[in-house]
Each structure stands twice: as structure tokens, then as C-alpha cells.
Design an enzyme around this catalytic site. Structure first.
Site, PDB file in Angstrom:
ATOM      1  N   ASP A   1       0.845  -1.190   0.000  1.00 44.43           N
ATOM      2  CA  ASP A   1       0.000   0.000   0.000  1.00 44.43           C
ATOM      3  C   ASP A   1       0.890   1.254   0.000  1.00 44.43           C
ATOM      4  OD1 ASP A   1      -2.141   1.703   0.183  1.00 44.43           O
ATOM      5  OD2 ASP A   1      -3.058   0.738   1.908  1.00 44.43           O
TER       6      ASP A   1
ATOM      7  N   GLU B   1      -9.829   7.314   5.000  1.00 46.21           N
ATOM      8  CA  GLU B   1      -8.801   6.658   5.820  1.00 46.21           C
ATOM      9  C   GLU B   1      -8.814   7.173   7.260  1.00 46.21           C
ATOM     10  OE1 GLU B   1      -5.165   5.869   3.675  1.00 46.21           O
ATOM     11  OE2 GLU B   1      -6.157   6.210   1.775  1.00 46.21           O
TER      12      GLU B   1
HETATM   13  C1  BGC Z   1      -4.962   3.353   0.621  1.00 54.01           C
HETATM   14  C2  BGC Z   1      -5.304   2.337  -0.455  1.00 54.01           C
HETATM   15  C3  BGC Z   1      -5.245   2.979  -1.814  1.00 54.01           C
HETATM   16  C4  BGC Z   1      -3.875   3.574  -2.019  1.00 54.01           C
HETATM   17  C5  BGC Z   1      -3.679   4.206  -3.385  1.00 54.01           C
HETATM   18  C6  BGC Z   1      -3.700   4.110   0.297  1.00 54.01           C
HETATM   19  O1  BGC Z   1      -3.529   5.202   1.144  1.00 54.01           O
HETATM   20  O2  BGC Z   1      -4.832   2.703   1.856  1.00 54.01           O
HETATM   21  O3  BGC Z   1      -6.579   1.803  -0.201  1.00 54.01           O
HETATM   22  O4  BGC Z   1      -5.563   2.044  -2.803  1.00 54.01           O
HETATM   23  O5  BGC Z   1      -3.655   4.579  -1.037  1.00 54.01           O
HETATM   24  O6  BGC Z   1      -4.364   5.395  -3.515  1.00 54.01           O
END
Ligand code: BGC
Length: 631
Positions: free
Chosen positions: A327, A519
Site C-alpha cells: 500500500d 482513511e
Molecule cells: C490506501 C489504499 C489505496 C492507495 C492508493 C492508500 O492510502 O490505503 O486503499 O488504494 O492509497 O491510492
């Protein structure tokens, strides 16, 4: 005598000089070797990987045999689009580029996106091997970073519908929009099983029920990856987040800004296998070829370093043949030693690293690690083979680049149906709903009534979402109600619920809820309605015979103190641009069929709630999972 000594001294000096010279040459050679220089570059004269008649694995073998170590390692790098220019892509031969956190092209239209991605791809094709790029986005509720795209309900709403066929159609529609813009990789579906409403990512998941998530996750993968006429998958799915994020514990986040996002998952391997792994197994069976590792910690180790879970469980036990991607900054979060972190993650089984910034350092680090024997060539080959397998499955080597003049298709009917199916009726007294023709005077209030941005939630144009009604092709819930209200009825709107009190309306509709968050920025100790929304509901009670409350939110909110005074309650989740779907159900044109995809707690002391529905304090929840009335 004297002159002999002088001669010897001179000879010795010469010897020392030669030794020093040899020493420095050796050091320089070692540095260059460790840094990846002195690579022999295979001749491309006998290359066969372009031959589409050969089996994919043969093509991969051939391509691998023609790659230098540096070219292989570059395939393992995933870089954020603002950290790389089109011009450097060819020289680096990168594996993938992504638009993180809503990073958009200079002109944010479908054509702007297609032109941007085509520019990157064209550059990639001019590299020595011409390997096409993966380009990834978070199109988690439609291709929603592009204004004008149809925005479907966030996954929690699709979970409430419980309808696999619907989810498959939504994913296929999303794939069509993604492909129109030249993008070929979607960071979806989300297979987290959230157990705690305090987590700011609850709405990104379908449910906390492993069976439902297994069914809908597999349906989403089928929809996104369903075969195009050429037999290639149109868009690559990415199952996220591996694994156990839904069980993360409040107050244990690694990130000082957050509480539960990026936290510790305190469950044992058996629980992981029984509850959290089955959705991944089902989605892999459905053809998923990429899996994103989460930012959580399990068994004292950050997931991204956990070989037992990534290599043994996922790749060996579940026989996952695709590639594992980390991630956002996930390999490096909280780490000082970037070299050590890289070695640990790659050896744990991470195949592609969402760096997302410094790819040059990454290539240097993996090269050095390989030269020092810390990361084997077999591990690198395995990672690259898995990445190339996905690229071949997408047909990137065999199809012409997408045209850049296509327009997005509007999936209005499908979006509206999805909204209608996602609504959950939790309370309906005094026959408040459906709204009958006898209801002639309606008053609408609340922060979420006339706000398409808010009803779409985060990952809409921006990472943290937007507010207001400027999104092209969006219908607010209020607009949907107005469109449906019979001509001879009277409808008034005031967000704060303040109306002239000399007449009593037949019905008050309070559309209340949360402002968008993504998030850890959505972690909340007490997810509740705002004072303004609570005041709006109270005001409606004064001027309306009955009041229905529609909650637009990414999660169940703590409403136990207020719900008794409401005549009806509808959970609308984050419906997206088709606000008309709410009116369809309120007026009874479409039945309520949605049910709660997860339990709705009464108090924060009940959190977290287990898969079996047990609360932390042993008391009864407000509404158990799968609650939902009908009429
Ligand atoms: C998130 C992911 C996401 C990624 C790309 C991360 O901060 O946890 O779910 O796919 O960013 O944007």
C-alpha cells in the site's frame, strides 16, 4: 650505501603506490558491481514474447530471459504520477504508475485522463523492452476521480443490497469507464470486514460478514475483469487490504494522526483463516491477479513484512498466481532504514512496491541487496513473472493503446437501481412511509439533503471528497424528491429546518449525515450526528406531523438517544450521484429490499462487535446485522 637506500625507498614507494592503485580499483569495481553496473544487456534479436500465439508462460520466460537485473527491478516499482515525468519512464522502464490521493491530469476530464495515461504508455513503449505500464486508480465507487463519471454507492451500500448480480454490473460499468480513460488497474474491491464503526474506512467495505463479502467480492472481480471481445481482462482488480484490517484495535495505530486506521489486528491465525481469508480465496478463484497488502500489524509484525501471511498463506496455500503490491508508502511507513525495509518486504513476498516517490533509490537498494545476496535472483524473477502475468492477462502487449477521444457513458439507470437497493428501512411507525398521494405538503431539511458531494463521500474527485452540487450529472436527494413529488403537492427546503410555523406540513424529511472523510482522517471516537443536523430534525418535529430521518453516512452512527422520537429511519449510506434512487423507494415506486450489512451499535462501549454479533460489553445492539423492514 646511501644511494641504494634511496633506490629501495623509491622501489617501496612505487609498490605502495601500485597497491593503493589496485586497492582503489577494486573498491571502485565493487561499488560499481554492487550498484548494478557491468550488466550484460541481452540481445533482442531472437525475442519471442511478442508472439501472441505462444502460451503466456512461454512468453514470460522469454521476456525474463531478455531482461537485465535493473530492468527486472524497475518492473517492481509503482510510482505516483507526480513523482515521475513521462520522459523518465522510458529510461527507467517502470512497472507501474498510479494516481494516488486523487492526483489528476491537468485537465480533469475523461479525455484529459486518456491523454495523460497515453503519454505515459507511449513513453514506456520506447524503453529498450517496451514493456507497457500498469496505471492504477482508486475507482472504488465508479471512476469517481473524473467529474461527470457515474458515481455508484460506496461498497457498504452495495453490501446492503446483498445482490451479487448487481455488484457485477456495477463493476463492469466501472471497468468500461476506467478503460475509456486508458487506465487498466483499479484498487478495488475492498474485502475488509470492519467490526468497529469508529474506523474511517468502514464504508469502503461491503460488510463484516465473511460469506457476504466472499460472494460480493468475487462478483466485483468478475464484473471488473469480465472478458472483452479479445479474451483479455479489461481492468485488473486489486483485492485490498490483505489481511484482517476490519479487526484492527482502537488506539493502537502506528500513525500518530490516527487511532484505528493503520493499527494492530489482535486475532489469531485461526480467526484470520476462518473469517478474513475466505473473501480473498473467493476473489482469487474469480480470477483476481493482484492483492494489496494493508498497513496493519499482525503478530507483532507489520503485514508488509509478514512472510507467513504473504508467501505461505496467500501464495502457497491459496495458490495465488498474481502479484502482491504494497500500500501507499506501506513498506517505509515509520521506518528509518529504507534499505532494510525494502529487503524485508521483498523477501516477505511483496512483488511490487507502491513506493510511491523515490524509485531510483528503490532500484539501487534492491540491486545492492541482490549483489550482497540478501534478496535472491529467484525472488526477483518470481516477482517480475507475477507482474508480467497480469500485464499479459490485460493484453497490454497485444492490443493497440486506447483511443483518447472517448467519452464516459452515463450509467444512470444502473446507479439509480443500486441506490434504491442499498437503502435500509430501520423504523417505520404510523405508516410514515411510503409517501402516499395524500401527503400534499413536505418539508425537507438537513445538511445532506441538497449536496451531491456529501452524498458521494470520499474518493470523489479528491481523496477526501468534495462538497456541493457542482459535480456534473449528479442529482441531490432533494432534487430527486422534488422531481418525484406530484404537481399538486407543495415542497419546501431549508437545511436548518426552520420554516414558518403557521401551517403544519404532512411530512418532514430530514436528510442528515456525515461530511466526507478518507482513511484515518475519518477515525472518530464517537460517530454521531452534528448539532446542526440534530437541531434540524428537532425543528422539523415542530412544524411537521411526522418526520422521517434519512442518514447519509459511511457507517452506523450513535443515535440511540434520538431514534425514539423519529417516526421513520432510513440508512442511505453514501449513494453517489443518482440521488433519484432515494425518492424511488420513499414514494414506494420500488420496494425496500436492503438489509444492514453489519450490526448497528447502540453505544461506543459495545465496540468492537464480533463476527458472531457479540458486543464488547455484552449488551444488545440497536439493530442486528441483516435488519431491514419492507412495505
Ligand atoms: C490506501 C489504499 C489505496 C492507495 C492508493 C492508500 O492510502 O490505503 O486503499 O488504494 O492509497 O491510492
Amino acid at each position: 650505501m646511501r644511494s641504494r637506500r634511496v633506490l629501495e625507498f623509491a622501489k617501496n614507494g612505487k609498490r605502495v603506490g601500485i597497491s593503493l592503485f589496485v586497492f582503489f580499483v577494486c573498491v571502485a569495481a565493487s561499488v560499481l558491481y554492487l550498484g548494478g553496473y557491468f550488466e550484460s544487456v541481452p540481445d533482442l534479436g531472437d525475442a519471442k514474447w511478442h508472439d501472441a500465439t505462444l502460451p503466456t508462460e512461454t512468453r514470460i520466460d522469454d521476456l525474463l530471459a531478455h531482461m537485465t537485473l535493473t530492468e527486472k527491478i524497475a518492473q517492481m516499482a509503482l510510482v505516483e504520477k507526480n513523482s515521475v515525468t513521462a520522459a523518465t519512464i522510458a529510461e527507467s522502464g517502470l512497472g507501474g504508475v498510479l494516481s494516488g490521493a486523487g492526483a489528476k491530469p491537468p485537465v480533469n476530464t475523461a479525455v484529459g485522463w486518456a491523454a495523460m495515461v497515453a503519454g505515459f504508455q507511449a513513453e514506456a513503449r520506447t524503453s529498450r523492452l517496451g514493456i507497457p505500464l500498469l496505471y492504477g486508480v482508486d475507482a472504488v465507487h465508479g471512476h469517481a476521480l473524473v467529474p461527470g463519471a457515474t458515481i455508484f454507492p460506496h461498497q457498504i451500500g452495495l453490501g446492503a443490497s446483498g445482490d451479487g448480480a448487481l455488484v457485477e454490473r456495477v463493476a463492469a460499468a466501472t471497468a468500461a469507464d476506467i478503460r475509456t480513460t486508458g487506465v487498466n488497474w483499479n484498487y478495488a474491491p475492498n474485502l475488509d470486514l470492519p467490526q468497529d464503526i469508529r474506523w474511517g474506512r468502514m464504508y469502503e467495505a461491503f460488510s463484516d460478514d465473511t460469506n457476504l463479502v466472499s460472494r460480493l467480492g468475487a462478483a466485483y472481480v468478475r464484473g471488473l475483469q469480465s472478458s472483452s471481445s479479445f479474451g483479455h481482462i479489461p481492468v485488473l482488480a486489486s483485492l485490498k487490504h490483505y489481511v484482517g484490517l476490519g479487526a484492527m484495535q482502537w488506539g493502537t495505530s502506528q500513525n500518530k494522526n490516527f487511532q484505528i486506521d493503520q493499527a494492530t489486528t489482535p486475532v489469531d491465525l485461526r480467526a484470520l483463516r476462518d473469517e478474513y481469508l475466505p473473501p480473498f480465496a473467493a476473489a482469487i478463484d474469480a480470477g483476481a491477479l493482484s492483492v494489496m497488502v494493508g498497513l496493519n500489524t499482525w503478530d507483532g509484525k507489520r503485514l508488509v513484512t509478514n512472510r507467513a501471511l504473504i508467501t505461505d498463506e496467500l501464495k502457497t496455500n491459496l495458490q495465488f498466481k498474481g502479484f502482491v503490491v504494497s500500500d501507499w508508502y506501506g513498506v517505509y511507513e515509520g521506518r528509518q532504514n529504507l534499505f532494510g525495509a525494502t529487503v524485508e518486504a521483498v523477501n516477505a513476498g511483496v512483488d511490487m512496491v507502491m513506493l510511491p516517490f523515490d524509485y531510483k533509490n528503490f532500484v539501487r537498494n534492491v540491486t545492492l541487496a541482490n549483489r550482497l545476496g540478501l534478496v535472491s535472483t529467484e525472488r526477483i524473477d518470481d516477482a517480475v513473472r507475477r507482474i508480467l502475468r497480469a500485464k499479459f492477462a490485460l493484453g497490454l502487449f497485444d492490443t493497440a493503446p486506447a483511443a483518447i477521444d472517448s467519452q464516459l457513458v452515463h450509467h444512470d439507470a444502473l446507479a439509480r437501481q443500486s441506490v434504491a437497493q442499498s437503502l435500509v428501512l430501520l423504523k417505520n411507525e404510523n405508516h410514515t412511509l411510503p409517501i402516499t398521494p395524500a401527503v400534499r405538503h413536505i418539508r425537507v431539511a438537513g445538511s445532506a439533503a441538497d449536496n451531491v458531494g456529501l452524498q458521494s463521500g470520499a474518493w470523489t474527485v479528491e481523496w477526501q471528497g468534495v462538497e456541493g452540487n457542482w459535480l456534473p450529472h449528479g442529482t441531490s436527494i432533494l432534487a430527486g424528491i422534488k422531481n418525484r413529488t406530484p404537481k399538486n403537492s407543495f415542497i419546501e427546503f431549508n437545511a436548518s429546518g426552520i420554516f414558518a410555523t403557521n401551517s403544519e406540513a404532512d411530512l418532514g424529511i430530514a436528510v442528515v449525515g456525515e461530511t466526507p472523510y478518507a482513511e484515518g482522517w475519518g477515525d472518530r471516537a464517537y460517530p454521531i450526528l452534528s448539532d446542526a443536523d440534530l437541531a434540524a430534525i428537532k425543528s422539523l418535529h415542530i412544524t411537521c406531523k411526522r418526520v422521517v430521518v434519512i442518514i447519509v453516512s459511511g457507517r452506523p452512527l450513535l443515535i440511540a438517544n434520538e431514534v425514539a422520537s423519529w417516526d421513520a429511519l432510513v440508512a442511505a449510506w453514501l449513494p453517489g450521484t443518482a440521488g433519484g434512487g432515494v425518492a424511488d423507494v420513499l414514494f414506494g415506486d420500488t420496494p425496500f429490499t436492503g438489509t444492514l450489512p453489519l450490526p448497528w451499535p447502540r453505544t461506543s462501549e459495545q465496540l468492537p462487535i464480533t463476527y458472531e454479533g457479540k458486543t464488547a460489553d455484552g449488551t444488545e445492539v440497536l439493530f442486528p446485522r441483516y435488519s431491514g423492514l419492507a412495505y
